[in-house]
Design a protein around this motif. Structure first.
Motif, PDB file in Angstrom:
ATOM      1  N   ARG A 150      -8.538  36.620  43.013  1.00  0.00           N
ATOM      2  CA  ARG A 150      -9.844  36.698  42.298  1.00  0.00           C
ATOM      3  C   ARG A 150      -9.642  38.083  41.144  1.00  0.00           C
ATOM      4  O   ARG A 150      -9.979  38.944  41.622  1.00  0.00           O
ATOM      5  CB  ARG A 150     -10.974  36.293  42.497  1.00  0.00           C
ATOM      6  N   THR A 151      -9.925  37.688  40.204  1.00  0.00           N
ATOM      7  CA  THR A 151     -10.065  39.075  38.768  1.00  0.00           C
ATOM      8  C   THR A 151     -11.117  38.763  38.268  1.00  0.00           C
ATOM      9  O   THR A 151     -11.922  37.959  37.340  1.00  0.00           O
ATOM     10  CB  THR A 151      -8.703  39.648  38.295  1.00  0.00           C
ATOM     11  N   ASN A 223     -11.908  35.383  36.661  1.00  0.00           N
ATOM     12  CA  ASN A 223     -10.436  34.875  36.507  1.00  0.00           C
ATOM     13  C   ASN A 223      -9.400  34.646  37.942  1.00  0.00           C
ATOM     14  O   ASN A 223      -9.554  35.740  38.935  1.00  0.00           O
ATOM     15  CB  ASN A 223      -9.124  35.309  35.419  1.00  0.00           C
ATOM     16  N   THR A 224      -9.396  33.526  37.744  1.00  0.00           N
ATOM     17  CA  THR A 224      -9.252  32.877  39.886  1.00  0.00           C
ATOM     18  C   THR A 224      -7.162  32.164  39.212  1.00  0.00           C
ATOM     19  O   THR A 224      -7.689  31.113  38.825  1.00  0.00           O
ATOM     20  CB  THR A 224      -9.848  32.065  40.446  1.00  0.00           C
ATOM     21  N   SER A 292     -10.449  40.614  46.109  1.00  0.00           N
ATOM     22  CA  SER A 292     -10.302  40.368  44.578  1.00  0.00           C
ATOM     23  C   SER A 292     -10.812  41.495  43.878  1.00  0.00           C
ATOM     24  O   SER A 292     -11.380  43.022  44.804  1.00  0.00           O
ATOM     25  CB  SER A 292     -10.784  39.457  44.205  1.00  0.00           C
ATOM     26  N   THR A 293     -10.857  41.854  42.272  1.00  0.00           N
ATOM     27  CA  THR A 293     -10.656  43.194  41.587  1.00  0.00           C
ATOM     28  C   THR A 293     -11.642  43.420  40.922  1.00  0.00           C
ATOM     29  O   THR A 293     -11.376  41.822  40.009  1.00  0.00           O
ATOM     30  CB  THR A 293      -9.331  43.592  41.004  1.00  0.00           C
TER      31      THR A 293
END
Lengths: 385, 186
Positions: A150-151, A223-224, A292-293
């Motif tokens: 995930r971002t 976004n994943t 996640s980032t």
């Protein structure tokens, strides 16, 4: 023939021809007016172009986080390292996956290699129990066979710059994450910062909750990516290579000829190199899946655009108009400053040439008048004779 | 009302034609008459006569440009009045100046024994105007048809009065040469 007859005869000219004389020529302006208009037009074009470039620059600055890279400043290193320490598990994580020392390999040869990969396998199966919170997330995902990366990236405009940064640090600590990188600086319009935070997968939503209270979230991109397939492929490759590795070791034990040993050793080296590469990939996936980032682009403003609360036309118009009016006010203010600051340049590059042109024009005009007067005088003298 | 509609009234012999003409072109024709005649009453009468002349001539005549057609009638009628008044007094200053200028065109030569037809002279003037550059022709007609002052002409064509005077002087000289060449002036 009488003069009245000529006058009468002129009265017989065609109606159409006479009609043509009734159109007036537009009155011309005196030449200084044309000159003034020219200079004013040049100036307006110049100001307009500069203003356009200026506005475009401003817009791209507010919409692109890349520009912040130019600002060399950063959040204090202490902040960063303390955050990293708070998420101390990350350090363990890296150490755990450290590849076996090269010297051990060279000294102990094949037997070592077998042992080390077995160790790795054990660790891989537990998939980072030492990861703390992140490990849990990863395990959860691994258990149902799904690997999700995930971002999230956000752009925030805020009037509470310091509070927002502090909030990000606090939330990162609470979540057991760490600040991966941060840049900050003083821009033309205020301070700005770009912060990249790594947060355990299952803490992302908690981290982002109500972040908008500290400013206006201008944009969010969540976004994943599902990397389950790539992950399982890589695992399969590793398993396959390990099988090959074991076989070669078995062959090496029985090999007697030097040539065979050399060939097998070469093959062993190749397989280990490939294994290394795949294991790095797996480690990278594990890192991205566990943590996640979240990238946050922060701009400090004296004015905060109202967020578009719903998708209705009215709400979007209100937000857009408010933004435009603020941009216009800023633009005119900045233009005024720019104009006053650059006034000496205008005087040198526009005022002086205009004065020179004026002087040249007056001299030429005076000369023309003189030569005309001379010609007329000569003509009159000739006629008198 | 448009010229086309006014002319239709003339064709139908509807007396409203005169009232409409007076309403639309009264001041225009008065201005033409006043340039020739000094006295207001004379100019007014001249304008009224213009309406009568127009009533008598349309039909059968069909004016090409109604406004110019009326101006020509007024101009001719005013000239007649001027001639009648000449014995008693002089006309308007502008008109006197115009006539004085036109005298230059015929001065310096003797007149031919047999005066040429005035119709031929009109043709010569028409063709002369056509040969002039457009702007010079316009200035010539503004001065000698409408009797505009040189100042008015300068304003109309956005030029200096001195230039107008120069152009008029040059044009008169050309006209004189033309009249000599064609035998109007010897």
């Amino acid at each position: 023939m009488k003069k009245e007859e000529v006058f009468e005869a002129i009265g017989e000219v065609d109606d159409k021809r006479l009609e043509q004389t009734e159109y007036k020529t537009k009155k011309g302006l005196p030449w200084p007016a044309y000159m003034g208009i020219g200079i004013a037009a040049c100036f307006i074009m110049f100001v307009g172009l500069s203003g356009g470039v200026f506005l475009l620059g401003k817009m791209s600055r507010s919409s692109s986080s890349d520009s912040y890279k130019d600002y060399g400043g950063s959040l204090s290193y202490e902040d960063w390292s303390s955050a990293k320490q708070a998420a101390g598990d990350y350090g363990d994580y890296e150490e755990m996956y450290e590849y076996p020392e090269a010297e051990d390999y060279s000294n102990e040869g094949a037997s070592y290699a077998t042992e080390s990969y077995e160790d790795y396998d054990t660790e891989l199966s537990s998939n980072g129990e030492g990861l703390g919170n992140g490990g849990t997330a990863s395990n959860l995902k691994a258990s149902d066979g799904t690997k999700l990366i995930r971002t999230v990236s956000m752009t925030i405009e805020t009037q509470q710059y310091d509070e927002l940064l502090q909030q990000i640090k606090d939330r990162t600590n609470e979540a057991g994450g760490y600040i991966q990188s941060s840049n900050s600086g003083n821009g033309y319009y205020g301070r700005n910062a770009y912060v990249e935070v790594r947060v355990p997968y299952d803490k992302v939503d908690a981290f982002l909750e109500n972040i908008g209270n500290y400013g206006t979230v201008k944009s969010t991109n969540d976004n994943t990516e599902d990397v389950s397939l790539q992950y399982s492929d890589t695992e399969a490759h590793i398993a396959n290579l390990k099988t090959q590795h074991e076989r070669i070791l078995a062959l090496m034990e029985n090999a007697t000829e030097l040539e065979d040993i050399i060939t097998l050793n070469q093959e062993l080296t190749r397989i280990e190199s490939e294994l290394d590469s795949y294991q790095k990939t797996i480690r990278n996936y594990d890192n991205l899946v566990s943590y996640s980032t979240i990238s946050i682009d922060i701009t400090e403003t004296s004015y905060s655009t109202p967020a578009v609360e719903d998708d209705s036309i009215g709400s979007r118009i209100a937000s857009g108009l408010s933004d435009t009016m603020h941009n216009l006010a800023t633009l005119f203010g900045d233009l005024l400053v720019w104009f006053v600051v650059n006034l000496p340049i205008f005087i040198i590059f526009l005022g002086i040439p205009a004065i020179i042109c004026l002087i040249i024009f007056l001299i030429v005009r005076a000369n023309i008048k003189k030569s005309r007067a001379k010609k007329l005088a000569a003509k009159a003298a000739k006629e008198e004779k | 009302m448009e010229d086309r509609q006014i002319l239709a009234l003339y064709q139908e012999r509807d007396e409203r034609a005169i009232a409409e003409t007076d309403s639309k072109y009264g001041s225009y024709c008065y201005m033409v008459a006043k340039k020739i005649l000094d006295i207001h009453e004379d100019a007014e009468e001249c304008v009224n006569d213009t309406w009568m002349r127009a009533w008598e001539t349309i039909p059968p005549q069909v004016p090409e440009v109604f406004r110019i057609f009326l101006a020509k009638i007024t101009r001719n009628l005013a000239l007649d009045t001027y001639r009648a008044n000449t014995a008693k007094k002089r006309g308007n200053g502008e008109f006197t100046a115009v006539l004085d200028e036109l005298e230059e065109v015929i001065a310096g030569g003797e007149q031919p024994e047999e005066a040429l037809e005035s119709k031929e002279l009109s043709e010569t003037i028409k063709s002369f105007v056509d040969t002039l550059p457009k702007r010079d022709g316009d200035i010539f007609l503004r001065r000698y048809f409408y009797m505009d002052s040189t100042r008015e002409i300068a304003e109309r064509y956005a030029m200096k009065e001195a230039n107008v005077l120069t152009i008029l002087s040059r044009t008169r000289k050309i006209l004189k040469d033309r009249l000599i060449k064609e035998g109007y002036v010897l």
